[in-house]
Design a protein around this motif. Structure first.
Motif, PDB file in Angstrom:
ATOM      1  N   VAL A  15       0.865  -1.181   0.000  1.00  0.00           N
ATOM      2  CA  VAL A  15       0.000   0.000   0.000  1.00  0.00           C
ATOM      3  C   VAL A  15       0.901   1.229   0.000  1.00  0.00           C
ATOM      4  O   VAL A  15       1.488   1.589   1.027  1.00  0.00           O
ATOM      5  CB  VAL A  15      -0.942  -0.001   1.220  1.00  0.00           C
ATOM      6  N   ILE A  16       1.038   1.866  -1.151  1.00  0.00           N
ATOM      7  CA  ILE A  16       1.977   2.967  -1.335  1.00  0.00           C
ATOM      8  C   ILE A  16       1.331   4.288  -0.923  1.00  0.00           C
ATOM      9  O   ILE A  16       0.315   4.692  -1.484  1.00  0.00           O
ATOM     10  CB  ILE A  16       2.438   3.075  -2.809  1.00  0.00           C
ATOM     11  N   GLY A  17       1.928   4.933   0.069  1.00  0.00           N
ATOM     12  CA  GLY A  17       1.355   6.171   0.591  1.00  0.00           C
ATOM     13  C   GLY A  17       0.378   5.923   1.720  1.00  0.00           C
ATOM     14  O   GLY A  17      -0.493   6.754   2.007  1.00  0.00           O
ATOM     15  N   ALA A  18       0.525   4.779   2.390  1.00  0.00           N
ATOM     16  CA  ALA A  18      -0.393   4.404   3.478  1.00  0.00           C
ATOM     17  C   ALA A  18      -0.272   5.361   4.655  1.00  0.00           C
ATOM     18  O   ALA A  18       0.821   5.798   5.009  1.00  0.00           O
ATOM     19  CB  ALA A  18      -0.099   2.978   3.932  1.00  0.00           C
ATOM     20  N   VAL A  30      -5.257  -0.333   4.332  1.00  0.00           N
ATOM     21  CA  VAL A  30      -4.669  -1.219   5.348  1.00  0.00           C
ATOM     22  C   VAL A  30      -5.723  -1.594   6.381  1.00  0.00           C
ATOM     23  O   VAL A  30      -5.842  -2.762   6.770  1.00  0.00           O
ATOM     24  CB  VAL A  30      -3.455  -0.545   6.022  1.00  0.00           C
ATOM     25  N   SER A  31      -6.513  -0.612   6.800  1.00  0.00           N
ATOM     26  CA  SER A  31      -7.567  -0.867   7.783  1.00  0.00           C
ATOM     27  C   SER A  31      -8.564  -1.903   7.280  1.00  0.00           C
ATOM     28  O   SER A  31      -8.948  -2.832   8.002  1.00  0.00           O
ATOM     29  CB  SER A  31      -8.289   0.446   8.103  1.00  0.00           C
ATOM     30  N   TYR A  32      -8.992  -1.775   6.016  1.00  0.00           N
ATOM     31  CA  TYR A  32      -9.967  -2.708   5.443  1.00  0.00           C
ATOM     32  C   TYR A  32      -9.384  -4.120   5.307  1.00  0.00           C
ATOM     33  O   TYR A  32     -10.065  -5.112   5.571  1.00  0.00           O
ATOM     34  CB  TYR A  32     -10.426  -2.232   4.063  1.00  0.00           C
ATOM     35  N   ALA A  41       0.201 -11.198   3.162  1.00  0.00           N
ATOM     36  CA  ALA A  41       1.097 -10.183   3.726  1.00  0.00           C
ATOM     37  C   ALA A  41       0.654  -8.784   3.299  1.00  0.00           C
ATOM     38  O   ALA A  41       0.260  -8.571   2.151  1.00  0.00           O
ATOM     39  CB  ALA A  41       2.522 -10.442   3.255  1.00  0.00           C
ATOM     40  N   ILE A  42       0.711  -7.840   4.238  1.00  0.00           N
ATOM     41  CA  ILE A  42       0.359  -6.442   3.975  1.00  0.00           C
ATOM     42  C   ILE A  42       1.605  -5.597   4.215  1.00  0.00           C
ATOM     43  O   ILE A  42       2.193  -5.644   5.301  1.00  0.00           O
ATOM     44  CB  ILE A  42      -0.775  -5.963   4.898  1.00  0.00           C
ATOM     45  N   TYR A  43       1.999  -4.834   3.200  1.00  0.00           N
ATOM     46  CA  TYR A  43       3.215  -4.021   3.294  1.00  0.00           C
ATOM     47  C   TYR A  43       2.893  -2.538   3.092  1.00  0.00           C
ATOM     48  O   TYR A  43       2.830  -2.067   1.954  1.00  0.00           O
ATOM     49  CB  TYR A  43       4.229  -4.472   2.235  1.00  0.00           C
ATOM     50  N   PRO A  44       2.678  -1.780   4.176  1.00  0.00           N
ATOM     51  CA  PRO A  44       2.500  -0.331   4.026  1.00  0.00           C
ATOM     52  C   PRO A  44       3.832   0.306   3.613  1.00  0.00           C
ATOM     53  O   PRO A  44       4.893  -0.100   4.090  1.00  0.00           O
ATOM     54  CB  PRO A  44       2.091   0.136   5.435  1.00  0.00           C
ATOM     55  N   VAL A  45       3.757   1.292   2.721  1.00  0.00           N
ATOM     56  CA  VAL A  45       4.954   2.014   2.278  1.00  0.00           C
ATOM     57  C   VAL A  45       4.755   3.498   2.539  1.00  0.00           C
ATOM     58  O   VAL A  45       3.851   4.121   1.975  1.00  0.00           O
ATOM     59  CB  VAL A  45       5.235   1.770   0.773  1.00  0.00           C
ATOM     60  N   ASN A  46       5.574   4.038   3.439  1.00  0.00           N
ATOM     61  CA  ASN A  46       5.534   5.463   3.763  1.00  0.00           C
ATOM     62  C   ASN A  46       6.840   5.810   4.475  1.00  0.00           C
ATOM     63  O   ASN A  46       7.089   5.303   5.574  1.00  0.00           O
ATOM     64  CB  ASN A  46       4.332   5.790   4.657  1.00  0.00           C
ATOM     65  N   PRO A  47       7.689   6.653   3.883  1.00  0.00           N
ATOM     66  CA  PRO A  47       8.995   6.943   4.493  1.00  0.00           C
ATOM     67  C   PRO A  47       8.914   7.755   5.779  1.00  0.00           C
ATOM     68  O   PRO A  47       9.902   7.873   6.504  1.00  0.00           O
ATOM     69  CB  PRO A  47       9.723   7.739   3.396  1.00  0.00           C
ATOM     70  N   CYS A  57       6.327  -0.512   8.536  1.00  0.00           N
ATOM     71  CA  CYS A  57       6.115   0.380   7.399  1.00  0.00           C
ATOM     72  C   CYS A  57       7.462   0.557   6.684  1.00  0.00           C
ATOM     73  O   CYS A  57       8.491   0.785   7.334  1.00  0.00           O
ATOM     74  CB  CYS A  57       5.577   1.720   7.892  1.00  0.00           C
ATOM     75  N   TYR A  58       7.452   0.471   5.373  1.00  0.00           N
ATOM     76  CA  TYR A  58       8.696   0.486   4.600  1.00  0.00           C
ATOM     77  C   TYR A  58       8.906   1.833   3.918  1.00  0.00           C
ATOM     78  O   TYR A  58       7.956   2.519   3.558  1.00  0.00           O
ATOM     79  CB  TYR A  58       8.671  -0.646   3.571  1.00  0.00           C
ATOM     80  N   ARG A  59      10.185   2.186   3.755  1.00  0.00           N
ATOM     81  CA  ARG A  59      10.531   3.500   3.194  1.00  0.00           C
ATOM     82  C   ARG A  59      10.117   3.614   1.728  1.00  0.00           C
ATOM     83  O   ARG A  59       9.665   4.662   1.276  1.00  0.00           O
ATOM     84  CB  ARG A  59      12.038   3.750   3.308  1.00  0.00           C
ATOM     85  N   ASP A  60      10.314   2.525   0.984  1.00  0.00           N
ATOM     86  CA  ASP A  60      10.001   2.549  -0.444  1.00  0.00           C
ATOM     87  C   ASP A  60       9.762   1.123  -0.932  1.00  0.00           C
ATOM     88  O   ASP A  60       9.948   0.163  -0.176  1.00  0.00           O
ATOM     89  CB  ASP A  60      11.117   3.230  -1.250  1.00  0.00           C
ATOM     90  N   VAL A  61       9.352   1.003  -2.179  1.00  0.00           N
ATOM     91  CA  VAL A  61       9.033  -0.308  -2.743  1.00  0.00           C
ATOM     92  C   VAL A  61      10.266  -1.194  -2.786  1.00  0.00           C
ATOM     93  O   VAL A  61      10.201  -2.406  -2.556  1.00  0.00           O
ATOM     94  CB  VAL A  61       8.423  -0.147  -4.158  1.00  0.00           C
ATOM     95  N   ALA A  62      11.425  -0.599  -3.048  1.00  0.00           N
ATOM     96  CA  ALA A  62      12.672  -1.368  -3.122  1.00  0.00           C
ATOM     97  C   ALA A  62      13.014  -2.032  -1.789  1.00  0.00           C
ATOM     98  O   ALA A  62      13.731  -3.035  -1.763  1.00  0.00           O
ATOM     99  CB  ALA A  62      13.813  -0.465  -3.574  1.00  0.00           C
TER     100      ALA A  62
END
Length: 242
Positions: A15-18, A30-32, A41-47, A57-62
């Motif tokens: 989820v990019i920009g979560a 993410v909530s839903y 697996a759920i991967y929120p992405v937000n630096p 929460c991950y900094r970026d897709v890489a």
């Protein structure tokens, strides 16, 4: 599984920009997924944040620990193509681009939409300007729309593919009120890549779907549409179009 099947039944979702606030639009996907018991697996992405609840929460897709089947892109039209390019580089099967501001807005929007297509390469795209999709059969919610706030979905045999996101949300709430069960809800909207015919074809193979309902504003590829409708007919599944 092909890319469309992975989109409908992902084992992992980025989820990019979560956002960590479930009250915000960017916090809803993410909530839903958590609320409705997504088993993958759920991967929120937000630096800017380290965690969303119990999820890292991950900094970026890489930085993701694996290649996600699907990426939900919550960024605006000015930046969405960057996330799409990063997802494509990782080998993600499909991206759902929720942002508006593309061909529906004129010349500048058309330029952005072309940019989005180029960024995707061979990765499939649902949208842009879509509310996403819901696989009610398997409790998989890939959307940020507030129309999905309900606790339980009416599950049944009708798959719905709509070129209008607003109509899709309305159909879900009315179906729930009348006790009518649905199997899949898919909003195709601008159809930069995946379109009505792709999902008619996929639902023709879906055991949970007995009837395919469409909300159609335009048929972009009549031959492809006809082939998909005939496939549904051979499978014994009526196609009902408005």
């Amino acid at each position: 599984m092909n890319a469309i099947n992975r989109l409908l039944r992902p084992r992992s979702v980025a989820v990019i920009g979560a956002s960590g606030d479930p009250a915000k639009t960017a916090g809803r996907p993410v909530s839903y997924l958590l609320k409705h018991g997504f088993p993958g697996a759920i991967y929120p992405v937000n630096p800017k944040i380290d965690r969303i609840g119990e999820l890292a929460c991950y900094r970026d897709v890489a930085s993701l620990p694996e290649v996600p089947d699907v990426g939900i892109v919550l960024l605006g039209a000015e930046r969405a193509h960057q996330a799409v390019r990063e997802l494509a580089a990782r080998g993600t099967a499909a991206a759902i681009v929720l942002a508006s501001g593309y061909t529906e807005t004129g010349e500048e929007g058309a330029r952005r939409q072309q940019q989005l297509m180029e960024a995707a390469g061979t990765m499939r795209i649902l949208g842009p300007n879509t509310i996403g999709l819901v696989n009610l059969t398997d409790n998989i919610v890939l959307s940020a729309t507030g129309a999905l706030e309900m606790e339980r979905f009416p599950v049944g045999g009708i798959g719905v593919v709509s070129q209008s996101g607003g109509i899709l949300g309305s159909l879900l709430s009315r179906a729930a009120a009348r006790g009518i069960g649905l199997s899949k809800l898919i909003s195709t909207s601008n159809e930069v890549d995946l379109e009505l015919s792709d999902f008619i074809d996929a639902l023709a193979d879906d055991e949970a779907t007995k009837v395919i309902a469409l909300y159609v504003e335009t048929v972009r590829n009549p031959q492809k549409f006809r082939a998909a409708a005939l496939k549904a007919a051979r499978a014994g599944k009526p196609v009902v179009a408005f």
